[in-house]
Design an enzyme around this catalytic site. Structure first.
Site, PDB file in Angstrom:
ATOM      1  N   ASP A  51      29.216 -16.812 -24.338  1.00 51.68           N
ATOM      2  CA  ASP A  51      28.977 -16.085 -25.586  1.00 51.68           C
ATOM      3  C   ASP A  51      29.746 -14.771 -25.543  1.00 51.68           C
ATOM      4  O   ASP A  51      29.515 -13.926 -24.682  1.00 51.68           O
ATOM      5  CB  ASP A  51      27.482 -15.806 -25.762  1.00 51.68           C
ATOM      6  CG  ASP A  51      27.211 -14.967 -26.999  1.00 51.68           C
ATOM      7  OD1 ASP A  51      27.263 -15.523 -28.104  1.00 51.68           O
ATOM      8  OD2 ASP A  51      26.979 -13.742 -26.850  1.00 51.68           O
ATOM      9  N   TYR A  56      32.120  -6.476 -27.989  1.00 54.61           N
ATOM     10  CA  TYR A  56      31.987  -6.225 -26.559  1.00 54.61           C
ATOM     11  C   TYR A  56      33.245  -5.616 -25.955  1.00 54.61           C
ATOM     12  O   TYR A  56      33.212  -5.130 -24.818  1.00 54.61           O
ATOM     13  CB  TYR A  56      31.637  -7.517 -25.811  1.00 54.61           C
ATOM     14  CG  TYR A  56      30.360  -8.184 -26.247  1.00 54.61           C
ATOM     15  CD1 TYR A  56      29.412  -7.515 -27.026  1.00 54.61           C
ATOM     16  CD2 TYR A  56      30.092  -9.502 -25.895  1.00 54.61           C
ATOM     17  CE1 TYR A  56      28.242  -8.136 -27.427  1.00 54.61           C
ATOM     18  CE2 TYR A  56      28.922 -10.131 -26.285  1.00 54.61           C
ATOM     19  CZ  TYR A  56      28.010  -9.455 -27.058  1.00 54.61           C
ATOM     20  OH  TYR A  56      26.854 -10.085 -27.460  1.00 54.61           O
ATOM     21  N   LYS A  85      32.076 -13.543 -32.014  1.00 53.41           N
ATOM     22  CA  LYS A  85      31.377 -13.007 -33.186  1.00 53.41           C
ATOM     23  C   LYS A  85      32.240 -12.050 -33.999  1.00 53.41           C
ATOM     24  O   LYS A  85      33.044 -11.278 -33.451  1.00 53.41           O
ATOM     25  CB  LYS A  85      30.111 -12.264 -32.745  1.00 53.41           C
ATOM     26  CG  LYS A  85      29.178 -13.066 -31.876  1.00 53.41           C
ATOM     27  CD  LYS A  85      27.901 -12.287 -31.588  1.00 53.41           C
ATOM     28  CE  LYS A  85      27.166 -12.861 -30.408  1.00 53.41           C
ATOM     29  NZ  LYS A  85      27.817 -12.547 -29.118  1.00 53.41           N
ATOM     30  N   HIS A 118      27.962 -11.295 -36.448  1.00 55.43           N
ATOM     31  CA  HIS A 118      27.217 -10.603 -35.396  1.00 55.43           C
ATOM     32  C   HIS A 118      25.886 -10.033 -35.901  1.00 55.43           C
ATOM     33  O   HIS A 118      24.874 -10.104 -35.205  1.00 55.43           O
ATOM     34  CB  HIS A 118      28.077  -9.478 -34.809  1.00 55.43           C
ATOM     35  CG  HIS A 118      27.693  -9.090 -33.423  1.00 55.43           C
ATOM     36  ND1 HIS A 118      28.607  -8.801 -32.445  1.00 55.43           N
ATOM     37  CD2 HIS A 118      26.491  -8.941 -32.829  1.00 55.43           C
ATOM     38  CE1 HIS A 118      27.979  -8.491 -31.314  1.00 55.43           C
ATOM     39  NE2 HIS A 118      26.690  -8.570 -31.539  1.00 55.43           N
ATOM     40  N   GLN A 190      21.553 -16.876 -33.459  1.00 57.91           N
ATOM     41  CA  GLN A 190      21.290 -16.199 -32.191  1.00 57.91           C
ATOM     42  C   GLN A 190      20.364 -15.015 -32.464  1.00 57.91           C
ATOM     43  O   GLN A 190      20.708 -14.124 -33.236  1.00 57.91           O
ATOM     44  CB  GLN A 190      22.616 -15.725 -31.598  1.00 57.91           C
ATOM     45  CG  GLN A 190      22.517 -15.141 -30.219  1.00 57.91           C
ATOM     46  CD  GLN A 190      23.869 -14.600 -29.777  1.00 57.91           C
ATOM     47  OE1 GLN A 190      24.057 -13.389 -29.745  1.00 57.91           O
ATOM     48  NE2 GLN A 190      24.807 -15.472 -29.468  1.00 57.91           N
ATOM     49  N   ALA A 217      18.301 -11.945 -24.804  1.00 55.75           N
ATOM     50  CA  ALA A 217      17.213 -11.216 -24.124  1.00 55.75           C
ATOM     51  C   ALA A 217      16.110 -12.183 -23.733  1.00 55.75           C
ATOM     52  O   ALA A 217      14.918 -11.885 -23.842  1.00 55.75           O
ATOM     53  CB  ALA A 217      16.674 -10.083 -24.998  1.00 55.75           C
ATOM     54  N   SER A 263      24.464 -11.491 -16.122  1.00 57.48           N
ATOM     55  CA  SER A 263      24.309 -10.809 -14.846  1.00 57.48           C
ATOM     56  C   SER A 263      25.690 -10.647 -14.235  1.00 57.48           C
ATOM     57  O   SER A 263      26.608 -11.410 -14.537  1.00 57.48           O
ATOM     58  CB  SER A 263      23.404 -11.606 -13.903  1.00 57.48           C
ATOM     59  OG  SER A 263      23.316 -10.958 -12.640  1.00 57.48           O
ATOM     60  N   ARG A 268      22.081 -13.942  -8.663  1.00 57.05           N
ATOM     61  CA  ARG A 268      21.234 -13.980  -9.860  1.00 57.05           C
ATOM     62  C   ARG A 268      21.798 -14.960 -10.880  1.00 57.05           C
ATOM     63  O   ARG A 268      21.038 -15.663 -11.570  1.00 57.05           O
ATOM     64  CB  ARG A 268      21.141 -12.569 -10.455  1.00 57.05           C
ATOM     65  CG  ARG A 268      20.204 -12.440 -11.645  1.00 57.05           C
ATOM     66  CD  ARG A 268      18.765 -12.792 -11.295  1.00 57.05           C
ATOM     67  NE  ARG A 268      18.266 -12.070 -10.145  1.00 57.05           N
ATOM     68  CZ  ARG A 268      17.817 -10.821 -10.154  1.00 57.05           C
ATOM     69  NH1 ARG A 268      17.825 -10.116 -11.275  1.00 57.05           N
ATOM     70  NH2 ARG A 268      17.360 -10.257  -9.046  1.00 57.05           N
ATOM     71  N   GLU A 271      20.774 -18.328  -9.779  1.00 56.24           N
ATOM     72  CA  GLU A 271      19.337 -18.493 -10.016  1.00 56.24           C
ATOM     73  C   GLU A 271      19.054 -18.825 -11.470  1.00 56.24           C
ATOM     74  O   GLU A 271      18.246 -19.711 -11.788  1.00 56.24           O
ATOM     75  CB  GLU A 271      18.593 -17.215  -9.623  1.00 56.24           C
ATOM     76  CG  GLU A 271      17.108 -17.237  -9.938  1.00 56.24           C
ATOM     77  CD  GLU A 271      16.445 -15.874  -9.769  1.00 56.24           C
ATOM     78  OE1 GLU A 271      15.512 -15.564 -10.541  1.00 56.24           O
ATOM     79  OE2 GLU A 271      16.865 -15.114  -8.867  1.00 56.24           O
ATOM     80  N   ASN A 272      19.724 -18.121 -12.378  1.00 57.21           N
ATOM     81  CA  ASN A 272      19.476 -18.325 -13.806  1.00 57.21           C
ATOM     82  C   ASN A 272      19.952 -19.689 -14.293  1.00 57.21           C
ATOM     83  O   ASN A 272      19.479 -20.184 -15.323  1.00 57.21           O
ATOM     84  CB  ASN A 272      20.145 -17.221 -14.615  1.00 57.21           C
ATOM     85  CG  ASN A 272      19.445 -15.878 -14.473  1.00 57.21           C
ATOM     86  OD1 ASN A 272      18.301 -15.804 -14.021  1.00 57.21           O
ATOM     87  ND2 ASN A 272      20.131 -14.814 -14.834  1.00 57.21           N
TER      88      ASN A 272
END
Length: 312
Positions: A51, A56, A85, A118, A190, A217, A263, A268, A271-272
């Site tokens: 994404d 950004y 976006k 966006h 989103q 989030a 991340s 991590r 893990e995600n």
């Protein structure tokens, strides 16, 4: 929704001939070098949905990371779903295609899998992404409607290079307005969503219309009150021998949504991605046992991204 033996490989069909990988990696990472490293780690972990966004300011770094993977033979373009976006300053129809083409150039891609508005808020057009008046107030653009911007996105699909279109930071009310007039319906919306903001009504509407709800989030953005410290979540995590984050992300996919996590830590990131199905009693406990309701990001009210600090 089609799910393989591994929940993390779930792909969600839309009303178009497009299926969207449920497990997504967000690229809101300020430093370009760190962006490139994080995306490399995400692709190696198995993420196949990236994404991105003009806002950004790192699409070029994302493009470099993807090209690294393609050239190394680790990944084919068709295996990757890429979203980017349209920012608020480019809502006027004549600005949409130039903004889209600029994103494609920075990302070094011929096609974008999903191009998203966006936020529903139009800002004063121009090169300044955050236009403000002398008092520091956002300068909005009253000369264009969201419907006009949406029709400009539909033309991108007609012209090729854009496989599907969508919306971000949208309320159910605004989404209903677009779906009512759209020639090409959104493939994805989103929004902020997690166990403290499940957005069940929005999810029901999306299911009805073949739209994928993608949660950003999805772990509560480490804000107070902390989703990952909720006693219901932590108890389930102990029981299924997963982390609280893995519980929340599995819950997101099992209830029919896609999600985004971000991340820069390779462990991590792995893990995600390493999620597995929760037992049905755990799904019921999260739905029925969590009563906290919190929105952490005020963007749906202003169009300006920003998480809201809260004291414990």
């Amino acid at each position: 929704m089609t799910t393989s033996d591994s929940l993390r490989d779930t792909r969600i069909p839309t009303h178009e001939s497009v299926t969207i990988p449920a497990v997504g990696f967000g690229t809101l990472i300020p430093d370009p070098l760190v962006t490139r490293q994080a995306i490399r780690a995400a692709l190696e972990a198995g993420f196949r949905h990236l994404d991105c966004a003009e806002r950004y300011r790192n699409e070029a770094a994302v493009g470099d990371a993807m090209q690294d993977a393609f050239k190394a033979g680790k990944l084919r373009r068709e295996e990757l779903f890429v979203t980017t976006k349209l920012w608020n300053t480019n809502h006027r129809p004549e600005r949409v295609k130039p903004a889209f083409d600029a994103s494609r150039r920075r990302l070094q891609l011929d096609e974008i899998d999903c191009y998203i508005i966006h936020t529903p808020f139009a800002f004063q057009p121009g090169d300044e992404q955050d236009p403000r008046d002398a008092s520091g107030r956002v300068i909005y653009d009253s000369g264009v409607t969201l419907v006009e911007t949406w029709h400009a996105l539909e033309r991108l699909v007609d012209e090729g290079h854009c496989k599907s279109i969508g919306l971000s930071d949208i309320t159910l009310e605004k989404l209903r307005e677009i779906v009512a007039v759209a020639r090409i319906r959104p493939a994805m919306v989103q929004v902020e969503s997690h166990p403290y903001l499940p957005e069940w009504d929005l999810l029901d509407f999306c299911r009805e219309h073949g739209i994928v709800l993608q949660a950003f989030a999805a772990l509560g953005h480490a804000m107070e009150p902390r989703v990952l410290e909720d006693p219901v979540i932590t108890a389930i995590a102990r029981r299924v021998q997963k982390t609280p984050a893995q519980v929340c992300l599995a819950w997101a996919v099992q209830r029919g949504t896609a999600f985004l996590t971000t991340s820069t830590n390779p462990a991590r990131i792995r893990e995600n991605f390493d999620i597995s199905a929760l037992p049905e009693d755990a799904m019921r406990e999260i739905r029925d046992g969590i009563t906290t309701n919190v929105r952490f990001n005020a963007v749906v009210e202003t169009g300006v991204p920003g998480f809201i600090p809260r004291a414990r």
